[in-house]
Write a protein that holds these residues in place. Structure first.
Motif, PDB file in Angstrom:
ATOM      1  N   CYS A   1       0.856  -1.187   0.000  1.00 43.90           N
ATOM      2  CA  CYS A   1       0.000   0.000   0.000  1.00 43.90           C
ATOM      3  C   CYS A   1       0.895   1.241   0.000  1.00 43.90           C
ATOM      4  CB  CYS A   1      -0.904   0.010   1.236  1.00 43.90           C
ATOM      5  SG  CYS A   1      -2.038   1.411   1.229  1.00 43.90           S
TER       6      CYS A   1
ATOM      7  N   MET B   1      -0.001   4.099   1.118  1.00 45.81           N
ATOM      8  CA  MET B   1      -0.367   4.964   2.235  1.00 45.81           C
ATOM      9  C   MET B   1       0.001   4.315   3.573  1.00 45.81           C
ATOM     10  SD  MET B   1      -3.908   6.361   0.548  1.00 45.81           S
ATOM     11  CE  MET B   1      -4.562   7.162   1.952  1.00 45.81           C
ATOM     12  N   ARG B   2       0.023   5.115   4.600  1.00 42.62           N
ATOM     13  CA  ARG B   2       0.310   4.620   5.954  1.00 42.62           C
ATOM     14  C   ARG B   2      -0.695   5.250   6.914  1.00 42.62           C
ATOM     15  NH1 ARG B   2       2.433   1.460   3.435  1.00 42.62           N
ATOM     16  NH2 ARG B   2       4.585   0.723   3.414  1.00 42.62           N
ATOM     17  N   CYS B   3      -1.958   4.926   6.727  1.00 41.24           N
ATOM     18  CA  CYS B   3      -3.000   5.508   7.591  1.00 41.24           C
ATOM     19  C   CYS B   3      -2.736   5.089   9.032  1.00 41.24           C
ATOM     20  CB  CYS B   3      -4.372   5.015   7.162  1.00 41.24           C
ATOM     21  SG  CYS B   3      -4.705   5.314   5.426  1.00 41.24           S
TER      22      CYS B   3
ATOM     23  N   CYS C   1      -4.821   2.186  10.340  1.00 44.34           N
ATOM     24  CA  CYS C   1      -4.971   1.031   9.448  1.00 44.34           C
ATOM     25  C   CYS C   1      -5.231  -0.270  10.225  1.00 44.34           C
ATOM     26  CB  CYS C   1      -3.704   0.869   8.602  1.00 44.34           C
ATOM     27  SG  CYS C   1      -3.806  -0.527   7.470  1.00 44.34           S
TER      28      CYS C   1
ATOM     29  N   SER D   1      -0.694  -5.609   5.731  1.00 44.07           N
ATOM     30  CA  SER D   1      -0.908  -5.461   4.286  1.00 44.07           C
ATOM     31  C   SER D   1       0.019  -4.424   3.666  1.00 44.07           C
ATOM     32  CB  SER D   1      -2.346  -5.006   4.031  1.00 44.07           C
ATOM     33  OG  SER D   1      -2.488  -3.636   4.423  1.00 44.07           O
ATOM     34  N   GLN D   2       0.632  -3.581   4.507  1.00 47.60           N
ATOM     35  CA  GLN D   2       1.256  -2.369   3.954  1.00 47.60           C
ATOM     36  C   GLN D   2       2.525  -2.645   3.139  1.00 47.60           C
ATOM     37  OE1 GLN D   2       1.648   0.076   7.438  1.00 47.60           O
ATOM     38  NE2 GLN D   2      -0.489   0.714   7.403  1.00 47.60           N
TER      39      GLN D   2
ATOM     40  N   GLY E   1      -4.323  -3.837   1.989  1.00 47.27           N
ATOM     41  CA  GLY E   1      -3.426  -3.159   1.098  1.00 47.27           C
ATOM     42  C   GLY E   1      -4.156  -2.332   0.037  1.00 47.27           C
TER      43      GLY E   1
ATOM     44  N   CYS F   1      -7.890   2.899  -2.404  1.00 49.47           N
ATOM     45  CA  CYS F   1      -7.724   4.218  -1.775  1.00 49.47           C
ATOM     46  C   CYS F   1      -7.626   5.304  -2.850  1.00 49.47           C
ATOM     47  CB  CYS F   1      -6.488   4.241  -0.878  1.00 49.47           C
ATOM     48  SG  CYS F   1      -4.917   4.110  -1.765  1.00 49.47           S
TER      49      CYS F   1
ATOM     50  N   LYS G   1     -10.948   9.768   3.084  1.00 50.92           N
ATOM     51  CA  LYS G   1     -10.743   9.885   4.534  1.00 50.92           C
ATOM     52  C   LYS G   1     -10.764  11.327   5.028  1.00 50.92           C
ATOM     53  CE  LYS G   1      -7.696   6.189   3.232  1.00 50.92           C
ATOM     54  NZ  LYS G   1      -8.160   4.899   3.682  1.00 50.92           N
TER      55      LYS G   1
HETATM   56  S1  SF4 Z   1      -4.514  -0.546   3.644  1.00 51.17           S
HETATM   57 FE1  SF4 Z   1      -6.046   1.099   3.638  1.00 51.17          FE
HETATM   58  S2  SF4 Z   1      -6.120   1.840   5.747  1.00 51.17           S
HETATM   59 FE2  SF4 Z   1      -4.214   0.631   5.523  1.00 51.17          FE
HETATM   60  S3  SF4 Z   1      -2.638   2.139   5.006  1.00 51.17           S
HETATM   61 FE3  SF4 Z   1      -3.453   1.351   3.076  1.00 51.17          FE
HETATM   62  S4  SF4 Z   1      -5.098   2.790   2.502  1.00 51.17           S
HETATM   63 FE4  SF4 Z   1      -4.631   3.107   4.667  1.00 51.17          FE
END
Ligand code: SF4
Length: 264
Positions: free
Chosen positions: A28, A30-32, A35, A40-41, A97, A125, A148
């Motif tokens: 992924c 992003m690093r929300c 999460c 998954s990241q 992810g 996302c 978000k």
């Molecule tokens: S899997 Fe979804 S919630 Fe998790 S970091 Fe990626 S976009 Fe954000």
């Protein structure tokens, strides 16, 4: 073609219409901070040590997160559930992810699902090239589109990326009249701040075709998962949302004429 997945959920009922099979792709951008799937990241196959108990004995086992799967292997898995898809109006959902991190693999799989008449959804996302999103519209029936934070600085602060591409891709899908459901995670005192909810309502009201939103209340369960996978968890939300908070937010979308569903 092959890629890295980390889970397959059969008989899923919250990832699109009907009974679905959800495939979780690793990686992924992003690093929300909230999460729920920290495993998954990273795009890599990861290892961690799991503590198990047998009576009073404690022992450790090495476990892996993720495996390499081919399109053919995943198709075989998907085809096992086709009877449920047909009975329920369901299909397959690509999740993560962020599935678009493995664009060619996901596209290939989605294309082959479409050839077999299987309904396809993607939980994304939206942080991907607009050209990729455009290509995807040929093979994806439903976009579950995570949105978000409206303020760009806030978005960067809490997710690690800016939101201009995400918003412009959403407008692009709207222009193409694609089937899209927005997914809005309610993170107390972050995404639920009045100015953010107002911004979400305004953005959705400015779209011509996209009128459906799922609001997803945050549950403080991710913390345990982070410690299991040996990852730091920096978000201190403090409390889960009260039903009255969720109702108040829901009403603001309803008042704007939007179709709202509340997730669990
Ligand atoms: S899997 Fe979804 S919630 Fe998790 S970091 Fe990626 S976009 Fe954000």
């Amino acid at each position: 073609m092959q890629g890295v997945v980390f889970d397959i959920k059969h008989y899923a009922v919250h990832d699109g219409p009907g009974i679905r099979q959800t495939i979780f792709f690793k990686g992924c951008p992003m690093r929300c901070q909230w999460c729920h799937n920290p495993e998954s990241q990273s795009a890599e196959i990861e290892k961690y040590r799991q503590q198990n108990r047998l009576g009073v004995k404690v022992f450790m086992r090495d476990k892996k997160i993720g495996w390499i799967a081919t399109t053919e292997e995943l198709l075989k898995e998907i085809e096992k559930d086709v009877v449920f898809f047909e009975e329920s109006g369901g299909g397959v959902t690509f999740s993560g992810g962020e599935p678009l991190e493995q664009f060619d693999f996901v596209y290939d799989l989605a294309y082959k699902c479409k050839e077999r008449g299987i309904h396809t959804a993607i939980d994304t996302c939206g942080y991907a090239g607009t050209k990729q999103i455009d290509q995807l519209t040929k093979v994806i029936d439903l976009f579950l589109y995570d949105l978000k934070l409206i303020d760009n600085e806030e978005h960067y602060k809490y997710t690690g990326v800016e939101n201009d591409l995400i918003i412009s891709n959403l407008r692009f899908l709207d222009m193409l009249e694609q089937e899209v459901i927005i997914r809005f995670p309610l993170i107390p005192e972050i995404t639920t701040r009045p100015e953010n909810v107002k911004g979400m309502v305004e953005l959705m009201s400015s779209l011509k075709n996209i009128k459906k939103i799922d609001i997803l209340p945050y549950h403080n369960i991710a913390k345990e998962k982070y410690s299991r996978f040996g990852k730091p968890f920096s978000l201190d939300v403090g409390r889960n949302l009260l039903p009255v908070d969720v109702t108040h937010i829901r009403q603001q979308f309803l008042k704007a004429g939007l179709e709202v569903k509340t997730g669990t």
